[in-house]
Design a protein around this motif. Structure first.
Motif, PDB file in Angstrom:
ATOM      1  N   GLU A 125       9.657   2.526  -0.437  1.00 30.98           N
ATOM      2  CA  GLU A 125       9.603   3.806   0.119  1.00 30.98           C
ATOM      3  C   GLU A 125      10.674   4.173   1.152  1.00 30.98           C
ATOM      4  N   ARG A 213       2.455   5.146  -8.182  1.00 30.70           N
ATOM      5  CA  ARG A 213       3.120   4.169  -7.665  1.00 30.70           C
ATOM      6  C   ARG A 213       3.084   2.966  -8.803  1.00 30.70           C
ATOM      7  N   ARG A 272      -3.152  12.994   2.203  1.00 33.02           N
ATOM      8  CA  ARG A 272      -2.225  12.216   3.277  1.00 33.02           C
ATOM      9  C   ARG A 272      -0.985  13.295   3.763  1.00 33.02           C
ATOM     10  N   HIS A 275       2.395  13.125   1.571  1.00 30.80           N
ATOM     11  CA  HIS A 275       2.236  12.231   0.572  1.00 30.80           C
ATOM     12  C   HIS A 275       3.318  12.269  -0.452  1.00 30.80           C
TER      13      HIS A 275
HETATM   14  P1  TYD Z   1      -1.588   2.575   0.122  1.00 29.96           P
HETATM   15  O1  TYD Z   1      -2.081   1.283  -0.536  1.00 29.96           O
HETATM   16  O2  TYD Z   1      -1.879   2.997   1.271  1.00 29.96           O
HETATM   17  O3  TYD Z   1       0.205   2.340  -0.237  1.00 29.96           O
HETATM   18  P2  TYD Z   1       1.374   3.327   0.017  1.00 29.96           P
HETATM   19  O4  TYD Z   1       0.851   4.625   0.734  1.00 29.96           O
HETATM   20  O5  TYD Z   1       2.203   2.380   0.685  1.00 29.96           O
HETATM   21  O6  TYD Z   1       2.057   3.465  -1.501  1.00 29.96           O
HETATM   22  O7  TYD Z   1      -1.684   3.844  -1.036  1.00 29.96           O
HETATM   23  C1  TYD Z   1      -1.415   3.591  -2.304  1.00 29.96           C
HETATM   24  C2  TYD Z   1      -1.679   5.211  -3.095  1.00 29.96           C
HETATM   25  O8  TYD Z   1      -3.161   5.270  -2.988  1.00 29.96           O
HETATM   26  C3  TYD Z   1      -1.187   6.174  -2.170  1.00 29.96           C
HETATM   27  O9  TYD Z   1      -0.715   7.036  -3.073  1.00 29.96           O
HETATM   28  C4  TYD Z   1      -2.164   6.687  -1.250  1.00 29.96           C
HETATM   29  C5  TYD Z   1      -3.329   6.488  -2.186  1.00 29.96           C
HETATM   30  N1  TYD Z   1      -4.758   6.123  -1.413  1.00 29.96           N
HETATM   31  C6  TYD Z   1      -5.892   6.854  -1.576  1.00 29.96           C
HETATM   32  O10 TYD Z   1      -6.011   7.896  -2.515  1.00 29.96           O
HETATM   33  N2  TYD Z   1      -6.950   6.650  -0.825  1.00 29.96           N
HETATM   34  C7  TYD Z   1      -6.984   5.790   0.135  1.00 29.96           C
HETATM   35  O11 TYD Z   1      -7.996   5.416   0.840  1.00 29.96           O
HETATM   36  C8  TYD Z   1      -5.887   4.876   0.488  1.00 29.96           C
HETATM   37  C9  TYD Z   1      -5.606   3.747   1.294  1.00 29.96           C
HETATM   38  C10 TYD Z   1      -4.585   5.330  -0.750  1.00 29.96           C
END
Ligand code: TYD
Ligand code: NAD
Length: 335
Positions: A125, A213, A272, A275
């Motif tokens: 990241e 991801r 987010r 994002h």
């Molecule tokens: P996350 O597991 O928080 O890892 P990171 O943000 O470090 O990559 O999130 C992985 C992906 O999933 C990210 O694109 C955000 C998304 N996500 C959702 O759509 N819903 C959720 O409730 C969460 C926790 C993450």
């Protein structure tokens, strides 16, 4: 060899401790962990009695404690961090305290106690976000962190590298992509979605769910760290990835399928802020120099991971109810 592991009660660190005690039975491990909400000693129940393993509850921000523990160690493997992007958006202070200042304390102690071998666990990241047709991140990609979490990890990476160049501290860094596997705290995508569905709750997909991801099984990550410790070149960074780019929606549908549930269980929620759209890792350097590549295919790994959460419901139910927080007091007494 005596290893000081920081953050060993968390997801990747506890898997690393299991891996190390199994594969290096002559070594000793000290696990320094503050037991924040993310630290769970129930992840390590089965090694508690192992005479090569010792747990110390403490903060990597405590310079005296860190100095005493580093003095005793041959190698430091530094996992401890605040690790959840959404929490860093709500309140970034603990990210700066632990990820930046805590890392600084460890580096100082490593420098002042005979320049101890130091491996720093970092993330992809730090490189920012990719567009759909951009090449994957590699060790030359400029840093461009976009969340407070990523910025705090980027800061720590810079400090680690500076201690190599300025003080000849024998460091290595690994920047790994998104991990999945057993013992992941159920706030992250995969364990949150699996456990929600097992509880009959919906799964919150952020925005359009088309973010990408590069998923890697935690055992592949930890095997990579082992190889870096054995064969990595001092001062170098290694990118580790899973060769498995997936959209969040693909993952959501796979999990729904494994649990026999339909798309009515998806709840689209507000995206987010900031994002990152896509992460991907080019791990050719690790492959060429260390002979490392991920061995667990995503389809197989995710299926086994869903099974693990299905078979270990007490583990995550005790987290969701808060009962896991009592474990330390019960085992070690109040301190
Ligand atoms: P996350 O597991 O928080 O890892 P990171 O943000 O470090 O990559 O999130 C992985 C992906 O999933 C990210 O694109 C955000 C998304 N996500 C959702 O759509 N819903 C959720 O409730 C969460 C926790 C993450
Ligand atoms: P986690 O949140 O599950 O565990 C973090 C651990 O660190 C917890 O046990 C917590 O109690 C401990 N900790 C937090 N602050 C501390 C402090 N001040 N002093 C001592 N211990 C403290 O995190 P994780 O997912 O296991 O990540 C471990 C490392 O790997 C982090 O450095 C993270 O940035 C990095 N990383 C994670 C991923 C991923 O997908 N999870 C990917 C790449 C890199």
């Amino acid at each position: 060899m005596k290893l000081l592991i920081t953050g060993g009660a968390g997801f990747i660190g506890s898997n690393f401790i299991h891996y190390w005690l199994k594969n290096h039975q002559e070594d000793k491990i000290i696990n320094l962990d503050l037991l924040t909400y993310a630290g769970n000693l129930e992840n390590l129940k089965d090694v508690e009695q192992n005479s090569n393993y010792k747990f110390i509850k403490g903060d990597i921000g405590d310079a005296n404690l860190v100095n005493d523990l580093v003095k005793e160690a041959d190698v430091i493997v530094h996992f401890a961090a605040e690790s959840h992007v959404d929490r860093s958006i709500m309140d970034a202070k603990s990210f700066v305290d632990t990820n930046v200042l805590g890392t600084f304390n460890l580096l100082e102690a490593a420098k002042n106690n005979g320049k101890k071998r130091f491996h720093h666990i970092s993330t992809d990241e730090v490189f920012g976000a990719l567009k759909s047709d951009d090449p994957a991140f590699n060790e030359q990609t400029p840093y461009s962190p976009r969340s407070p979490y990523a910025a705090s990890k980027a800061s720590s990476d810079h400090l680690v590298r500076a201690y190599f160049h300025t003080f000849s501290l024998p460091i290595t860094i690994s920047n790994c992509s998104n991990n999945y596997g057993p013992y992941q705290f159920p706030e992250k995508l995969i364990p949150l979605f699996v456990t929600n569905l097992l509880e009959g709750k919906k799964v919150p997909v952020y925005g359009d769910g088309m973010q990408i991801r590069d998923w890697i099984h935690v055992d592949d990550h930890n095997r990579g760290v082992d190889l870096i410790l054995q064969k990595g070149k001092i001062g170098e960074t290694y990118c580790l990835g899973g060769n498995s780019e997936k959209t969040n929606m693909e993952i959501t549908k796979l999990i729904l399928g494994y649990l026999g549930q339909g798309e009515e269980m998806i709840e689209y929620v507000k995206d987010r802020p900031g994002h990152d759209r896509r992460y991907a890792i080019d791990f050719s350097k690790a492959k060429e120099e260390l002979g490392w590549e991920p061995l667990i295919g995503f389809e197989d790994g995710i299926k086994k991971t869903v099974e693990w959460y299905k078979n270990n419901q007490e583990w995550w139910q005790r987290i969701k109810s808060g009962e896991y927080l009592e474990y330390y007091k019960k085992q070690y007494g109040e301190k």
